[in-house]
Design a protein around this motif. Sequence first.
Motif, mmCIF file in Angstrom:
data_model
loop_
_atom_site.group_PDB
_atom_site.id
_atom_site.type_symbol
_atom_site.label_atom_id
_atom_site.label_comp_id
_atom_site.label_asym_id
_atom_site.label_seq_id
_atom_site.Cartn_x
_atom_site.Cartn_y
_atom_site.Cartn_z
ATOM 1 N N PHE A 171 -6.395 9.765 -6.730
ATOM 2 C CA PHE A 171 -5.567 10.834 -6.176
ATOM 3 C C PHE A 171 -5.514 10.671 -4.651
ATOM 4 C CE2 PHE A 171 -9.886 12.328 -6.763
ATOM 5 C CZ PHE A 171 -10.219 12.893 -5.536
ATOM 6 N N PRO A 172 -4.400 11.099 -4.056
ATOM 7 C CA PRO A 172 -4.258 10.937 -2.597
ATOM 8 C C PRO A 172 -5.138 11.919 -1.828
ATOM 9 C CG PRO A 172 -2.246 11.855 -3.562
ATOM 10 C CD PRO A 172 -3.205 11.621 -4.680
ATOM 11 N N LEU A 173 -5.682 11.437 -0.730
ATOM 12 C CA LEU A 173 -6.423 12.290 0.199
ATOM 13 C C LEU A 173 -5.544 12.656 1.404
ATOM 14 C CD1 LEU A 173 -9.910 10.517 0.339
ATOM 15 C CD2 LEU A 173 -9.341 12.660 -0.835
ATOM 16 N N VAL A 174 -4.548 11.838 1.661
ATOM 17 C CA VAL A 174 -3.652 12.038 2.799
ATOM 18 C C VAL A 174 -2.377 12.692 2.283
ATOM 19 C CG1 VAL A 174 -2.267 10.853 4.562
ATOM 20 C CG2 VAL A 174 -4.593 10.082 4.077
ATOM 21 N N ILE A 175 -1.941 13.733 2.966
ATOM 22 C CA ILE A 175 -0.709 14.432 2.603
ATOM 23 C C ILE A 175 0.485 13.585 3.036
ATOM 24 C CG2 ILE A 175 0.663 16.522 3.034
ATOM 25 C CD1 ILE A 175 -2.099 17.926 3.539
ATOM 26 N N LYS A 176 1.474 13.486 2.154
ATOM 27 C CA LYS A 176 2.641 12.647 2.420
ATOM 28 C C LYS A 176 3.309 13.010 3.744
ATOM 29 C CE LYS A 176 6.952 11.007 0.434
ATOM 30 N NZ LYS A 176 7.875 11.027 -0.699
ATOM 31 N N THR A 209 -3.797 -6.911 -9.059
ATOM 32 C CA THR A 209 -3.173 -6.701 -7.750
ATOM 33 C C THR A 209 -3.172 -5.217 -7.396
ATOM 34 O OG1 THR A 209 -1.754 -8.628 -8.081
ATOM 35 C CG2 THR A 209 -1.054 -7.030 -6.407
ATOM 36 N N VAL A 210 -2.713 -4.390 -8.313
ATOM 37 C CA VAL A 210 -2.656 -2.942 -8.063
ATOM 38 C C VAL A 210 -4.059 -2.380 -7.892
ATOM 39 C CG1 VAL A 210 -1.950 -0.699 -9.014
ATOM 40 C CG2 VAL A 210 -0.427 -2.686 -9.219
ATOM 41 N N SER A 211 -4.989 -2.817 -8.726
ATOM 42 C CA SER A 211 -6.370 -2.350 -8.633
ATOM 43 C C SER A 211 -6.969 -2.686 -7.264
ATOM 44 C CB SER A 211 -7.195 -2.982 -9.755
ATOM 45 O OG SER A 211 -8.529 -2.560 -9.678
ATOM 46 N N THR A 212 -6.706 -3.887 -6.781
ATOM 47 C CA THR A 212 -7.220 -4.312 -5.469
ATOM 48 C C THR A 212 -6.618 -3.460 -4.359
ATOM 49 O OG1 THR A 212 -7.596 -6.566 -6.229
ATOM 50 C CG2 THR A 212 -7.361 -6.240 -3.848
ATOM 51 N N ILE A 213 -5.314 -3.216 -4.424
ATOM 52 C CA ILE A 213 -4.649 -2.417 -3.379
ATOM 53 C C ILE A 213 -5.159 -0.982 -3.394
ATOM 54 C CG2 ILE A 213 -2.430 -1.499 -2.587
ATOM 55 C CD1 ILE A 213 -1.189 -4.176 -3.613
ATOM 56 N N VAL A 214 -5.394 -0.430 -4.570
ATOM 57 C CA VAL A 214 -5.930 0.937 -4.665
ATOM 58 C C VAL A 214 -7.313 1.000 -4.026
ATOM 59 C CG1 VAL A 214 -6.732 2.717 -6.271
ATOM 60 C CG2 VAL A 214 -4.527 1.612 -6.645
ATOM 61 N N ARG A 215 -8.135 -0.027 -4.239
ATOM 62 C CA ARG A 215 -9.471 -0.045 -3.616
ATOM 63 C C ARG A 215 -9.354 -0.158 -2.088
ATOM 64 N NH1 ARG A 215 -10.683 -3.154 -8.111
ATOM 65 N NH2 ARG A 215 -10.691 -5.099 -6.925
ATOM 66 N N ILE A 216 -8.368 -0.910 -1.608
ATOM 67 C CA ILE A 216 -8.131 -0.992 -0.160
ATOM 68 C C ILE A 216 -7.739 0.380 0.370
ATOM 69 C CG2 ILE A 216 -6.571 -1.928 1.606
ATOM 70 C CD1 ILE A 216 -6.514 -4.543 -0.138
ATOM 71 N N GLU A 270 0.840 -1.206 0.000
ATOM 72 C CA GLU A 270 0.000 0.000 0.000
ATOM 73 C C GLU A 270 0.873 1.253 0.000
ATOM 74 O OE1 GLU A 270 -3.666 -2.016 2.568
ATOM 75 O OE2 GLU A 270 -2.210 -0.733 3.579
ATOM 76 N N GLU A 271 1.920 1.220 0.805
ATOM 77 C CA GLU A 271 2.809 2.384 0.870
ATOM 78 C C GLU A 271 3.525 2.613 -0.460
ATOM 79 O OE1 GLU A 271 6.471 3.967 3.589
ATOM 80 O OE2 GLU A 271 4.883 2.833 4.578
ATOM 81 N N ASP A 272 3.929 1.535 -1.135
ATOM 82 C CA ASP A 272 4.569 1.680 -2.450
ATOM 83 C C ASP A 272 3.638 2.397 -3.423
ATOM 84 O OD1 ASP A 272 6.821 0.333 -1.529
ATOM 85 O OD2 ASP A 272 6.299 -1.569 -2.499
ATOM 86 N N ILE A 273 2.372 2.040 -3.422
ATOM 87 C CA ILE A 273 1.408 2.684 -4.319
ATOM 88 C C ILE A 273 1.166 4.132 -3.902
ATOM 89 C CG2 ILE A 273 -1.024 2.663 -5.055
ATOM 90 C CD1 ILE A 273 -0.716 -0.424 -5.228
ATOM 91 N N MET A 274 1.086 4.375 -2.598
ATOM 92 C CA MET A 274 0.905 5.761 -2.134
ATOM 93 C C MET A 274 2.094 6.627 -2.545
ATOM 94 S SD MET A 274 -2.038 6.342 -0.915
ATOM 95 C CE MET A 274 -1.676 8.025 -0.396
ATOM 96 N N GLN A 275 3.305 6.093 -2.454
ATOM 97 C CA GLN A 275 4.493 6.861 -2.870
ATOM 98 C C GLN A 275 4.352 7.291 -4.331
ATOM 99 O OE1 GLN A 275 6.852 8.064 -1.010
ATOM 100 N NE2 GLN A 275 6.652 6.863 0.853
ATOM 101 N N ILE A 276 3.869 6.385 -5.162
ATOM 102 C CA ILE A 276 3.672 6.705 -6.579
ATOM 103 C C ILE A 276 2.574 7.754 -6.739
ATOM 104 C CG2 ILE A 276 2.845 5.760 -8.783
ATOM 105 C CD1 ILE A 276 4.329 3.121 -7.941
ATOM 106 N N LEU A 277 1.458 7.602 -6.018
ATOM 107 C CA LEU A 277 0.370 8.587 -6.127
ATOM 108 C C LEU A 277 0.804 9.953 -5.594
ATOM 109 C CD1 LEU A 277 -2.828 6.528 -5.306
ATOM 110 C CD2 LEU A 277 -2.281 7.697 -7.443
ATOM 111 N N ASN A 334 -10.786 2.435 0.663
ATOM 112 C CA ASN A 334 -11.568 2.059 1.850
ATOM 113 C C ASN A 334 -10.927 2.576 3.144
ATOM 114 O OD1 ASN A 334 -13.546 0.730 0.362
ATOM 115 N ND2 ASN A 334 -12.483 -1.232 0.475
ATOM 116 N N LYS A 335 -9.612 2.671 3.161
ATOM 117 C CA LYS A 335 -8.899 3.181 4.345
ATOM 118 C C LYS A 335 -8.920 4.710 4.408
ATOM 119 C CE LYS A 335 -5.603 -0.522 5.353
ATOM 120 N NZ LYS A 335 -4.160 -0.848 5.503
ATOM 121 N N GLY A 336 -9.417 5.356 3.345
ATOM 122 C CA GLY A 336 -9.504 6.813 3.330
ATOM 123 C C GLY A 336 -8.228 7.509 2.874
#
Length: 119
Positions: A65-70, A39-46, A8-15, A49-51
């Motif tokens: 797009f990210p909702l949480v600031i890095k 796999t990526v699609s599933t993690i993005v949906r997770i 999840e963190e790897d995908i957030m870093q990219i976003l 769901n986590k906000g």
Amino acid sequence: MKQLTKAEEDIMQILWQLKKANVKSIIEQFPEPKPAYNTVSTIVRILENKGFVDYEKEGKGHIYFPLVIKQDYSNQSINKLVDNYFQGSFKSMVSFFMKKNDISLDELESVLKDINKNE
């Protein structure tokens, strides 16, 4: 704020880097071997769901797009690390890295100068 798994963190870093991306664009940022689309699609949906992310519709697909600031997530992660491994003491953490030679005296002095500038 919830903790993220490594995937999840790897995908957030990219976003955080791209600001907005569809699943295909996220996959393109990974080194070889690239993860599967599902796999990526599933993690993005997770993450959704986590906000951590949201999306806007674009044609038949979604642009995420990210909702949480890095920096907010980084601060929370560092605080958790310090609490869990160094009994809440930043001094103990710095001492640990000094003893392991993971930080030089010059680097420590530079950090202290930066801290003093921000006070």
